[in-house]
Write a protein that holds these residues in place. Structure first.
Motif, mmCIF file in Angstrom:
data_model
loop_
_atom_site.group_PDB
_atom_site.id
_atom_site.type_symbol
_atom_site.label_atom_id
_atom_site.label_comp_id
_atom_site.label_asym_id
_atom_site.label_seq_id
_atom_site.Cartn_x
_atom_site.Cartn_y
_atom_site.Cartn_z
ATOM 1 N N ALA A 165 5.572 -19.282 -5.030
ATOM 2 C CA ALA A 165 6.088 -17.921 -5.135
ATOM 3 C C ALA A 165 5.154 -17.127 -6.042
ATOM 4 C CB ALA A 165 7.501 -17.918 -5.694
ATOM 5 N N GLU A 166 4.882 -15.895 -5.671
ATOM 6 C CA GLU A 166 3.942 -15.067 -6.425
ATOM 7 C C GLU A 166 4.493 -13.654 -6.597
ATOM 8 O OE1 GLU A 166 1.035 -16.097 -7.607
ATOM 9 O OE2 GLU A 166 0.772 -18.010 -6.556
ATOM 10 N N LEU A 167 4.173 -13.036 -7.708
ATOM 11 C CA LEU A 167 4.343 -11.603 -7.899
ATOM 12 C C LEU A 167 2.966 -10.958 -7.864
ATOM 13 C CD1 LEU A 167 6.992 -11.561 -10.756
ATOM 14 C CD2 LEU A 167 7.356 -10.935 -8.358
ATOM 15 N N PRO A 168 2.882 -9.661 -7.593
ATOM 16 C CA PRO A 168 1.565 -9.019 -7.591
ATOM 17 C C PRO A 168 0.834 -9.237 -8.906
ATOM 18 C CG PRO A 168 3.200 -7.549 -6.645
ATOM 19 C CD PRO A 168 3.949 -8.712 -7.216
ATOM 20 N N LEU A 202 0.827 -1.204 0.000
ATOM 21 C CA LEU A 202 0.000 0.000 0.000
ATOM 22 C C LEU A 202 0.860 1.252 0.000
ATOM 23 C CD1 LEU A 202 -2.804 1.422 0.411
ATOM 24 C CD2 LEU A 202 -2.410 1.179 2.867
ATOM 25 N N SER A 203 0.604 2.127 -0.965
ATOM 26 C CA SER A 203 1.156 3.477 -0.951
ATOM 27 C C SER A 203 0.009 4.417 -0.582
ATOM 28 C CB SER A 203 1.724 3.856 -2.329
ATOM 29 O OG SER A 203 2.825 3.034 -2.656
ATOM 30 N N VAL A 204 0.076 5.004 0.592
ATOM 31 C CA VAL A 204 -1.046 5.760 1.145
ATOM 32 C C VAL A 204 -1.260 7.053 0.359
ATOM 33 C CG1 VAL A 204 -1.985 6.842 3.230
ATOM 34 C CG2 VAL A 204 -0.605 4.751 3.410
ATOM 35 N N TYR A 205 -2.533 7.371 0.121
ATOM 36 C CA TYR A 205 -2.866 8.596 -0.611
ATOM 37 C C TYR A 205 -2.207 9.817 0.038
ATOM 38 C CZ TYR A 205 -6.662 5.939 -2.848
ATOM 39 O OH TYR A 205 -7.390 5.024 -3.559
ATOM 40 N N ASP A 206 -1.778 10.748 -0.805
ATOM 41 C CA ASP A 206 -1.237 12.013 -0.300
ATOM 42 C C ASP A 206 -2.224 13.154 -0.508
ATOM 43 O OD1 ASP A 206 -1.077 12.337 -3.029
ATOM 44 O OD2 ASP A 206 1.091 12.640 -3.098
ATOM 45 N N PHE A 224 -6.996 1.480 -6.923
ATOM 46 C CA PHE A 224 -7.478 2.512 -6.007
ATOM 47 C C PHE A 224 -8.210 1.840 -4.849
ATOM 48 C CE2 PHE A 224 -6.852 5.103 -9.779
ATOM 49 C CZ PHE A 224 -6.302 6.267 -9.239
ATOM 50 N N GLY A 225 -7.541 1.732 -3.707
ATOM 51 C CA GLY A 225 -8.133 1.144 -2.521
ATOM 52 C C GLY A 225 -8.731 2.196 -1.620
ATOM 53 N N MET A 226 -9.119 1.787 -0.427
ATOM 54 C CA MET A 226 -9.703 2.726 0.525
ATOM 55 C C MET A 226 -8.661 3.678 1.089
ATOM 56 S SD MET A 226 -12.516 0.354 2.504
ATOM 57 C CE MET A 226 -11.477 -1.106 2.555
ATOM 58 N N CYS A 227 -7.430 3.168 1.285
ATOM 59 C CA CYS A 227 -6.408 3.966 1.950
ATOM 60 C C CYS A 227 -5.317 4.474 1.025
ATOM 61 C CB CYS A 227 -5.762 3.150 3.073
ATOM 62 S SG CYS A 227 -6.915 2.732 4.391
ATOM 63 N N GLY A 228 -5.232 3.900 -0.181
ATOM 64 C CA GLY A 228 -4.186 4.311 -1.100
ATOM 65 C C GLY A 228 -4.143 3.405 -2.315
ATOM 66 N N ARG A 229 -3.044 3.476 -3.055
ATOM 67 C CA ARG A 229 -2.865 2.641 -4.236
ATOM 68 C C ARG A 229 -2.297 1.296 -3.791
ATOM 69 N NH1 ARG A 229 -2.951 5.881 -8.953
ATOM 70 N NH2 ARG A 229 -3.121 3.879 -10.054
ATOM 71 N N LEU A 230 -2.920 0.226 -4.273
ATOM 72 C CA LEU A 230 -2.614 -1.126 -3.829
ATOM 73 C C LEU A 230 -1.955 -1.958 -4.913
ATOM 74 C CD1 LEU A 230 -5.983 -1.964 -2.047
ATOM 75 C CD2 LEU A 230 -3.768 -1.819 -0.907
ATOM 76 N N SER A 231 -1.033 -2.821 -4.479
ATOM 77 C CA SER A 231 -0.559 -3.933 -5.296
ATOM 78 C C SER A 231 -0.999 -5.202 -4.585
ATOM 79 C CB SER A 231 0.962 -3.904 -5.442
ATOM 80 O OG SER A 231 1.369 -2.767 -6.178
ATOM 81 N N THR A 232 -1.752 -6.041 -5.290
ATOM 82 C CA THR A 232 -2.365 -7.197 -4.659
ATOM 83 C C THR A 232 -1.909 -8.491 -5.325
ATOM 84 O OG1 THR A 232 -4.307 -7.091 -6.096
ATOM 85 C CG2 THR A 232 -4.395 -5.838 -4.043
ATOM 86 N N TYR A 233 -2.098 -9.587 -4.608
ATOM 87 C CA TYR A 233 -1.708 -10.916 -5.081
ATOM 88 C C TYR A 233 -2.955 -11.773 -5.293
ATOM 89 C CZ TYR A 233 2.941 -9.617 -3.422
ATOM 90 O OH TYR A 233 4.137 -8.977 -3.211
ATOM 91 N N ALA A 234 -2.897 -12.609 -6.310
ATOM 92 C CA ALA A 234 -4.001 -13.530 -6.579
ATOM 93 C C ALA A 234 -3.756 -14.819 -5.810
ATOM 94 C CB ALA A 234 -4.120 -13.816 -8.079
#
Length: 246
Positions: free
Chosen positions: A220-223, A19-23, A229-239
């Motif tokens: 092993a997984e990559l995002p 998570l990179s939190v919104y500025d 656009f998440g609730m708190c910031g920009r997200l990188s997620t895993y499946a």
């Protein structure tokens, strides 16, 4: 005793994202994310960069916990939380019950009129498909609505009036009630199954049976998605999944 190894997701059926939190600055002068709570999932933060804070509101009142690299912070369901970004705040987010947060186990602190029913709420929080600028505008708009509601709850709590917080809890529970059966199925296939497997392994070891050790595997997984656009910031997620295997 079954020979299946069952759940194959992350240990304990934990969900993880970057998570990179919104500025974005809000009306109260703070930069950051959208206040919300989870109904059944605890949440944890491992701070990897930058600085900020997490503002929380519970029946015990308001608090602000500093966040800096190396900090580990977590809280239980029902904790209203808002991330504040002071300088490039980046976090690894750990979520209990992988699959439930993705299925809607969160309610934003919108003003009461927008919590009246699932359809009204869904319209208020929806991030549309389309250009990134439109998605960002929608995310910021719902963030600001949630901060408006959060401010009212915080002010009431400071006065010693806890009924608005209790009313929000009731509204949140009513909004998610139609989803609970689906959540239960996800939990049974995920976190509950992961715990059940440990019991099976203990039974095997008590009987002198080490056969499950021969079923070891590595993943092993990559995002799978970045910049969401998440609730708190920009997200990188895993499946990540907890699919059963034999």
């Amino acid at each position: 005793m079954s020979g299946a190894t069952g759940f194959a997701g992350l240990p304990g059926a934990v969900g993880v994202s970057h998570l990179s939190v919104y500025d974005w600055e809000a009306a109260d002068g703070f930069c950051g994310g959208t206040p919300h709570l989870h109904l059944t999932c605890s949440e944890g933060y491992v701070v990897t960069g930058g600085r900020g804070a997490v503002q929380t509101l519970t029946a015990d009142g308001f608090a602000s916990t500093p966040l800096e690299p190396g900090a580990l912070v977590w809280f239980t369901p029902g904790t209203i939380h808002r991330l504040v970004n002071e300088d490039g705040l980046r976090i690894v987010v750990l979520m209990q019950n992988s699959g439930l947060p993705e299925a809607g186990d969160a309610v934003l602190t919108l003003p009461p009129a927008l919590l009246a029913d699932p359809e009204t709420y869904a319209r208020a929080v929806r991030i549309p498909d389309g250009p990134e600028a439109e998605q960002a505008a929608a995310a910021r708009r719902r963030r600001d609505l949630a901060i408006e509601g959060f401010g009212r709850l915080r002010e009431a709590s400071a006065r010693g009036d806890h009924e608005p917080l209790r009313a929000f809890h009731r509204a949140a529970a009513a909004l998610v009630r139609p989803k609970v059966d689906g959540w239960r199925a996800r939990w049974e296939a995920g976190a509950a199954e992961a715990a059940r497997q440990t019991g099976v392994q203990l039974d095997r070891l008590a009987a002198g049976d080490a056969s499950h050790l021969g079923q070891a595997r590595v993943r092993a997984e990559l995002p799978s998605r970045t910049g969401v656009f998440g609730m708190c910031g920009r997200l990188s997620t895993y499946a990540l999944t907890g699919d059963a295997h034999t």
